[in-house]
Design a protein around this motif. Structure first.
Motif, PDB file in Angstrom:
ATOM      1  N   GLU A  70     -38.866 -20.866  34.414  1.00  0.00           N
ATOM      2  CA  GLU A  70     -37.705 -21.680  34.058  1.00  0.00           C
ATOM      3  C   GLU A  70     -37.135 -21.241  32.708  1.00  0.00           C
ATOM      4  O   GLU A  70     -35.920 -21.038  32.572  1.00  0.00           O
ATOM      5  CB  GLU A  70     -38.101 -23.159  33.985  1.00  0.00           C
ATOM      6  N   PHE A  71     -37.988 -21.123  31.708  1.00  0.00           N
ATOM      7  CA  PHE A  71     -37.504 -20.751  30.380  1.00  0.00           C
ATOM      8  C   PHE A  71     -37.022 -19.298  30.348  1.00  0.00           C
ATOM      9  O   PHE A  71     -36.092 -18.972  29.600  1.00  0.00           O
ATOM     10  CB  PHE A  71     -38.593 -20.986  29.329  1.00  0.00           C
ATOM     11  N   PHE A  72     -37.629 -18.435  31.162  1.00  0.00           N
ATOM     12  CA  PHE A  72     -37.201 -17.043  31.229  1.00  0.00           C
ATOM     13  C   PHE A  72     -35.772 -16.948  31.739  1.00  0.00           C
ATOM     14  O   PHE A  72     -34.919 -16.278  31.141  1.00  0.00           O
ATOM     15  CB  PHE A  72     -38.160 -16.259  32.134  1.00  0.00           C
ATOM     16  N   GLN A  73     -35.492 -17.641  32.865  1.00  0.00           N
ATOM     17  CA  GLN A  73     -34.144 -17.546  33.423  1.00  0.00           C
ATOM     18  C   GLN A  73     -33.111 -18.222  32.533  1.00  0.00           C
ATOM     19  O   GLN A  73     -31.989 -17.746  32.406  1.00  0.00           O
ATOM     20  CB  GLN A  73     -34.103 -18.103  34.860  1.00  0.00           C
ATOM     21  N   MET A  74     -33.500 -19.315  31.852  1.00  0.00           N
ATOM     22  CA  MET A  74     -32.541 -19.977  30.972  1.00  0.00           C
ATOM     23  C   MET A  74     -32.218 -19.110  29.758  1.00  0.00           C
ATOM     24  O   MET A  74     -31.061 -19.022  29.332  1.00  0.00           O
ATOM     25  CB  MET A  74     -33.077 -21.339  30.536  1.00  0.00           C
ATOM     26  N   ALA A  75     -33.246 -18.480  29.173  1.00  0.00           N
ATOM     27  CA  ALA A  75     -33.024 -17.607  28.019  1.00  0.00           C
ATOM     28  C   ALA A  75     -32.119 -16.435  28.405  1.00  0.00           C
ATOM     29  O   ALA A  75     -31.161 -16.103  27.686  1.00  0.00           O
ATOM     30  CB  ALA A  75     -34.354 -17.096  27.477  1.00  0.00           C
ATOM     31  N   LEU A  76     -32.401 -15.809  29.554  1.00  0.00           N
ATOM     32  CA  LEU A  76     -31.569 -14.695  29.999  1.00  0.00           C
ATOM     33  C   LEU A  76     -30.143 -15.143  30.273  1.00  0.00           C
ATOM     34  O   LEU A  76     -29.182 -14.446  29.930  1.00  0.00           O
ATOM     35  CB  LEU A  76     -32.162 -14.073  31.270  1.00  0.00           C
ATOM     36  N   PHE A  77     -29.999 -16.310  30.905  1.00  0.00           N
ATOM     37  CA  PHE A  77     -28.670 -16.806  31.248  1.00  0.00           C
ATOM     38  C   PHE A  77     -27.840 -17.060  29.991  1.00  0.00           C
ATOM     39  O   PHE A  77     -26.662 -16.675  29.914  1.00  0.00           O
ATOM     40  CB  PHE A  77     -28.802 -18.092  32.070  1.00  0.00           C
ATOM     41  N   VAL A  78     -28.454 -17.688  28.992  1.00  0.00           N
ATOM     42  CA  VAL A  78     -27.756 -17.953  27.732  1.00  0.00           C
ATOM     43  C   VAL A  78     -27.319 -16.654  27.070  1.00  0.00           C
ATOM     44  O   VAL A  78     -26.177 -16.517  26.603  1.00  0.00           O
ATOM     45  CB  VAL A  78     -28.656 -18.763  26.780  1.00  0.00           C
ATOM     46  N   ILE A  79     -28.204 -15.661  27.038  1.00  0.00           N
ATOM     47  CA  ILE A  79     -27.905 -14.391  26.367  1.00  0.00           C
ATOM     48  C   ILE A  79     -26.883 -13.568  27.149  1.00  0.00           C
ATOM     49  O   ILE A  79     -25.918 -13.038  26.587  1.00  0.00           O
ATOM     50  CB  ILE A  79     -29.200 -13.590  26.149  1.00  0.00           C
ATOM     51  N   LEU A  84     -21.465 -10.922  29.617  1.00  0.00           N
ATOM     52  CA  LEU A  84     -21.041 -10.685  30.994  1.00  0.00           C
ATOM     53  C   LEU A  84     -20.232 -11.856  31.532  1.00  0.00           C
ATOM     54  O   LEU A  84     -20.451 -13.001  31.145  1.00  0.00           O
ATOM     55  CB  LEU A  84     -22.265 -10.456  31.888  1.00  0.00           C
ATOM     56  N   LYS A  85     -19.308 -11.554  32.440  1.00  0.00           N
ATOM     57  CA  LYS A  85     -18.469 -12.583  33.050  1.00  0.00           C
ATOM     58  C   LYS A  85     -18.483 -12.430  34.563  1.00  0.00           C
ATOM     59  O   LYS A  85     -18.831 -11.376  35.098  1.00  0.00           O
ATOM     60  CB  LYS A  85     -17.029 -12.476  32.524  1.00  0.00           C
ATOM     61  N   ALA A 122     -30.475 -20.081   6.923  1.00  0.00           N
ATOM     62  CA  ALA A 122     -30.516 -21.201   7.862  1.00  0.00           C
ATOM     63  C   ALA A 122     -29.400 -21.078   8.895  1.00  0.00           C
ATOM     64  O   ALA A 122     -29.599 -21.329  10.087  1.00  0.00           O
ATOM     65  CB  ALA A 122     -30.401 -22.525   7.119  1.00  0.00           C
ATOM     66  N   LEU A 123     -28.230 -20.673   8.473  1.00  0.00           N
ATOM     67  CA  LEU A 123     -27.095 -20.501   9.379  1.00  0.00           C
ATOM     68  C   LEU A 123     -27.318 -19.319  10.316  1.00  0.00           C
ATOM     69  O   LEU A 123     -26.995 -19.391  11.513  1.00  0.00           O
ATOM     70  CB  LEU A 123     -25.814 -20.312   8.580  1.00  0.00           C
ATOM     71  N   LYS A 124     -27.872 -18.239   9.785  1.00  0.00           N
ATOM     72  CA  LYS A 124     -28.141 -17.055  10.625  1.00  0.00           C
ATOM     73  C   LYS A 124     -29.079 -17.414  11.776  1.00  0.00           C
ATOM     74  O   LYS A 124     -28.883 -16.980  12.916  1.00  0.00           O
ATOM     75  CB  LYS A 124     -28.752 -15.938   9.781  1.00  0.00           C
ATOM     76  N   LEU A 125     -30.108 -18.199  11.472  1.00  0.00           N
ATOM     77  CA  LEU A 125     -31.028 -18.643  12.519  1.00  0.00           C
ATOM     78  C   LEU A 125     -30.348 -19.603  13.482  1.00  0.00           C
ATOM     79  O   LEU A 125     -30.501 -19.494  14.701  1.00  0.00           O
ATOM     80  CB  LEU A 125     -32.252 -19.321  11.897  1.00  0.00           C
ATOM     81  N   TYR A 126     -29.585 -20.531  12.939  1.00  0.00           N
ATOM     82  CA  TYR A 126     -28.972 -21.575  13.766  1.00  0.00           C
ATOM     83  C   TYR A 126     -27.969 -20.987  14.752  1.00  0.00           C
ATOM     84  O   TYR A 126     -27.806 -21.505  15.860  1.00  0.00           O
ATOM     85  CB  TYR A 126     -28.296 -22.605  12.865  1.00  0.00           C
ATOM     86  N   LYS A 127     -27.293 -19.908  14.367  1.00  0.00           N
ATOM     87  CA  LYS A 127     -26.301 -19.283  15.240  1.00  0.00           C
ATOM     88  C   LYS A 127     -26.911 -18.791  16.543  1.00  0.00           C
ATOM     89  O   LYS A 127     -26.227 -18.657  17.554  1.00  0.00           O
ATOM     90  CB  LYS A 127     -25.622 -18.105  14.522  1.00  0.00           C
ATOM     91  N   HIS A 128     -28.219 -18.497  16.524  1.00  0.00           N
ATOM     92  CA  HIS A 128     -28.905 -17.992  17.715  1.00  0.00           C
ATOM     93  C   HIS A 128     -30.101 -18.872  18.088  1.00  0.00           C
ATOM     94  O   HIS A 128     -31.019 -18.431  18.777  1.00  0.00           O
ATOM     95  CB  HIS A 128     -29.376 -16.553  17.473  1.00  0.00           C
ATOM     96  N   SER A 129     -30.077 -20.125  17.623  1.00  0.00           N
ATOM     97  CA  SER A 129     -31.245 -21.005  17.791  1.00  0.00           C
ATOM     98  C   SER A 129     -31.548 -21.312  19.253  1.00  0.00           C
ATOM     99  O   SER A 129     -32.721 -21.452  19.629  1.00  0.00           O
ATOM    100  CB  SER A 129     -31.042 -22.304  17.011  1.00  0.00           C
ATOM    101  N   LEU A 130     -30.531 -21.424  20.091  1.00  0.00           N
ATOM    102  CA  LEU A 130     -30.772 -21.754  21.494  1.00  0.00           C
ATOM    103  C   LEU A 130     -31.546 -20.646  22.195  1.00  0.00           C
ATOM    104  O   LEU A 130     -32.566 -20.903  22.845  1.00  0.00           O
ATOM    105  CB  LEU A 130     -29.445 -22.016  22.224  1.00  0.00           C
ATOM    106  N   SER A 131     -31.081 -19.403  22.055  1.00  0.00           N
ATOM    107  CA  SER A 131     -31.783 -18.295  22.709  1.00  0.00           C
ATOM    108  C   SER A 131     -33.152 -18.052  22.087  1.00  0.00           C
ATOM    109  O   SER A 131     -34.109 -17.704  22.788  1.00  0.00           O
ATOM    110  CB  SER A 131     -30.945 -17.014  22.656  1.00  0.00           C
ATOM    111  N   ILE A 132     -33.276 -18.267  20.778  1.00  0.00           N
ATOM    112  CA  ILE A 132     -34.567 -18.077  20.104  1.00  0.00           C
ATOM    113  C   ILE A 132     -35.595 -19.069  20.628  1.00  0.00           C
ATOM    114  O   ILE A 132     -36.722 -18.694  20.990  1.00  0.00           O
ATOM    115  CB  ILE A 132     -34.413 -18.207  18.577  1.00  0.00           C
TER     116      ILE A 132
END
Length: 221
Positions: A70-79, A84-85, A122-132
């Motif tokens: 589940e987390f693998f597919q969600m991480a890939l989907f977000v990234i 890609l469109k 803190a901002l640099k991390l937060y910009k990619h916090s979901l995929s991280i």
């Protein structure tokens, strides 16, 4: 004066899914406990109590091989949706959507999250916090799946009077990767299905669907 929205209405979607998850996990634990004890009885071994079962390879493997996928597919989907469109899909950014103004997104507003106002690292991390976070959850689940499957495999080996293996050696075992791949393929299929089917099918009122009267080529929600 705006009417204050209650806690339930503000959080209904996450609450319902959390309750469904707890209900399903409880059912999994109870039925898995009985199933594993039936398995042990078939070998003439004593049954496990509930606390012992929750630390067993049978429970850990069954739980975390699913969380891992589940987390693998969600991480890939977000990234991948960054780059890609898919024309016509409600799950894609519009085809004509220009690259986001990343600098503009980081200009703090009055109600912006704390890291945006703080800036810097803190901002640099937060910009990619979901995929991280999704990637870290995948790696944690992968490790627990590996450990649980390793315990479960060695339990079976010992019951059959065969030598156990090491955790490192088990990382290359086909049983472990079979468990992973059978879950990964189903997750990727489900993501493909929602991406593709949302081009042609509609569900009125859902944020995962385009408007009912939207043409098939319209991309995005």
């Amino acid at each position: 004066m705006k009417k204050k929205i209650g806690f339930w209405k503000r959080n209904a979607l996450s609450i319902v899914f959390l309750v469904l998850m707890v209900f399903s996990l409880t059912g999994q634990i109870y039925t898995g406990w009985n199933d594993h004890n039936d398995f042990l009885k078939s070998y003439g071994k004593p049954e496990l109590d509930m606390s012992a079962y929750l630390a067993s390879g049978h429970f850990l493997q069954a739980t975390f091989e699913n969380w891992e996928s589940e987390f693998f597919q969600m991480a890939l989907f977000v990234i991948l949706t960054i780059y890609l469109k898919q024309e016509g899909s409600s799950e894609s950014r519009p085809m004509e959507d220009p690259p986001r103004d990343k600098d503009g997104e980081c200009i703090p507003l009055e109600d912006s999250p704390g890291p945006v106002k703080k800036g810097g690292f803190a901002l640099k991390l937060y910009k990619h916090s979901l995929s991280i976070v999704l990637t870290l959850l995948f790696l944690l689940s992968f490790g627990l799946h590996w450990y649980g499957s390793f315990l479960d495999y060695n339990e079976q080996q010992l019951l059959d009077g065969l030598p156990p293996t090491t955790a490192i050696a088990y990382l290359g075992h086909s049983k472990f990767w079979f468990e992973s791949f059978q879950n990964w393929q189903s997750e990727f299929l489900s993501i493909f299905a929602i991406i593709f089917l949302s081009i042609y099918l509609r569900e009125a009122g859902s944020s995962q669907s385009k408007k009912v009267n939207a043409p098939h080529a319209e991309t995005g929600e």
